[in-house]
Scaffold this motif. Structure first.
Motif, PDB file in Angstrom:
ATOM      1  N   ASP A 275       0.838  -1.206   0.000  1.00  0.00           N
ATOM      2  CA  ASP A 275       0.000   0.000   0.000  1.00  0.00           C
ATOM      3  C   ASP A 275       0.873   1.257   0.000  1.00  0.00           C
ATOM      4  N   ALA A 276       1.903   1.247   0.867  1.00  0.00           N
ATOM      5  CA  ALA A 276       2.787   2.412   0.977  1.00  0.00           C
ATOM      6  C   ALA A 276       3.578   2.621  -0.306  1.00  0.00           C
ATOM      7  N   ALA A 277       4.013   1.530  -0.935  1.00  0.00           N
ATOM      8  CA  ALA A 277       4.759   1.642  -2.188  1.00  0.00           C
ATOM      9  C   ALA A 277       3.895   2.245  -3.283  1.00  0.00           C
ATOM     10  N   GLU A 278       2.627   1.864  -3.321  1.00  0.00           N
ATOM     11  CA  GLU A 278       1.720   2.421  -4.323  1.00  0.00           C
ATOM     12  C   GLU A 278       1.440   3.898  -4.059  1.00  0.00           C
ATOM     13  N   LYS A 279       1.432   4.258  -2.800  1.00  0.00           N
ATOM     14  CA  LYS A 279       1.090   5.638  -2.446  1.00  0.00           C
ATOM     15  C   LYS A 279       2.301   6.570  -2.529  1.00  0.00           C
ATOM     16  N   PHE A 280       3.455   6.064  -2.103  1.00  0.00           N
ATOM     17  CA  PHE A 280       4.639   6.930  -2.009  1.00  0.00           C
ATOM     18  C   PHE A 280       5.826   6.391  -2.796  1.00  0.00           C
ATOM     19  N   GLY A 281       5.601   5.403  -3.670  1.00  0.00           N
ATOM     20  CA  GLY A 281       6.710   4.719  -4.339  1.00  0.00           C
ATOM     21  C   GLY A 281       7.532   5.626  -5.234  1.00  0.00           C
ATOM     22  N   THR A 282       8.777   5.231  -5.400  1.00  0.00           N
ATOM     23  CA  THR A 282       9.679   5.914  -6.313  1.00  0.00           C
ATOM     24  C   THR A 282      10.621   4.872  -6.899  1.00  0.00           C
TER      25      THR A 282
END
Length: 286
Positions: A275-282
């Motif tokens: 979830d965090a990767a989709e929201k804040f991924g780079t």
């Protein structure tokens, strides 16, 4: 209800369902050059904690995620631990941070938890994360409470209008699961090991969540016939907080230990990291 009719709540089946949904999402992130990354921090050499961290790392790799392990000596100071966490906060390739607890005596665990950036608090350990969970809109609620709710949902066990008794009041288990049950329209009584006449209160429960950290604490004659029993405890020797064999006789449904809440907790941690990767991924740094 007889023992043969009791529904055994298989945590592995719930966890497999969660992880199956993550494969496509992780593949989609890979097409964008993003690999979900969980950083785990282990302070000291406690063998049980080391095992938990290793299990989480293996689970990441099986899904195609990255796991960074930070090992610190037992004599690490609070300041040194906070500095290590801040480095991970600043690393844009890290999407989630897990501080394995408990930490060695002498470290201010709360100060360390609070150093984790809210957008990377995938284990729901910060005060802000706790508050968001209480209000019902946390991105990453505490993983074990979320696992309890996921099991109830998977097996379509009704929560609305039911009386839930939670035994335990820790800020990362008892209190947040009480809030989540309340937000799901259960009537919740939060108890603990010092509650007066605890067996009588537990006997009123339609749903029992054991999270007190004492092996075989909940006895069979505490359980109202037809109640759902979720054992969120884990003690040495693969023993939960519930006397499993004794509680089988009355429970309509019950989680075993192991293979109950534990696997779902790990799967939830992985889901929060994705979830965090989709929201804040780079893009990952080479």
């Amino acid at each position: 209800m007889s023992q043969t009719e009791t529904l055994i709540l298989d945590g592995n089946a719930v966890a497999d369902g969660i992880k199956a949904q993550l494969f496509a999402r992780i593949a989609g992130l890979a097409e964008k050059g993003i690999t979900p990354c969980l950083a785990t921090i282990l302070v000291g050499d406690d063998p049980s904690s080391a095992t938990y961290v290793r299990m989480k790392g293996n689970a990441c790799r099986k899904l195609g995620m990255t796991s960074i392990r930070v090992d610190l000596p037992a004599d690490t100071t609070t300041e040194e631990l906070v500095a290590a966490i801040r480095e991970l906060n600043a690393d844009k390739s890290v999407h989630g941070i897990l501080l394995q607890h408990p930490v060695p005596h002498g470290i201010d665990e709360r100060a360390a938890f609070e150093a984790i950036a809210i957008e990377k608090d995938v284990d729901g350990v910060t005060m802000l994360g706790f508050a968001q969970n209480a209000f019902g809109f946390a991105d990453y609620p505490s993983c074990t409470p979320a696992a309890v709710m996921a099991i109830l949902d998977y097996y379509q066990l009704p929560v609305q209008g039911r009386h839930a008794v939670v035994i335990g009041r820790s800020p990362i288990l008892g209190k947040p699961v009480s809030a989540m049950l309340l937000n799901a329209d259960a009537t919740v009584t939060t108890c603990h090991s010092r509650t007066t006449d605890l067996p009588a209160i537990v006997k009123l429960a339609d749903i029992v969540v054991a999270a007190v950290g004492k092996p075989n604490f909940v006895q069979g004659d505490w359980i109202k016939p037809g109640a759902v029993v979720l054992d969120a405890g884990y003690n040495p020797g693969n023993v939960g907080d519930v006397d499993y064999e004794a509680c089988l006789a009355n429970a309509a449904a019950i989680t075993p230990v192991p293979a109950g809440v534990g696997p779902v907790t790990i799967a939830t941690l992985l889901k929060h990291t994705v979830d965090a990767a989709e929201k804040f991924g780079t893009y990952r740094k080479e």
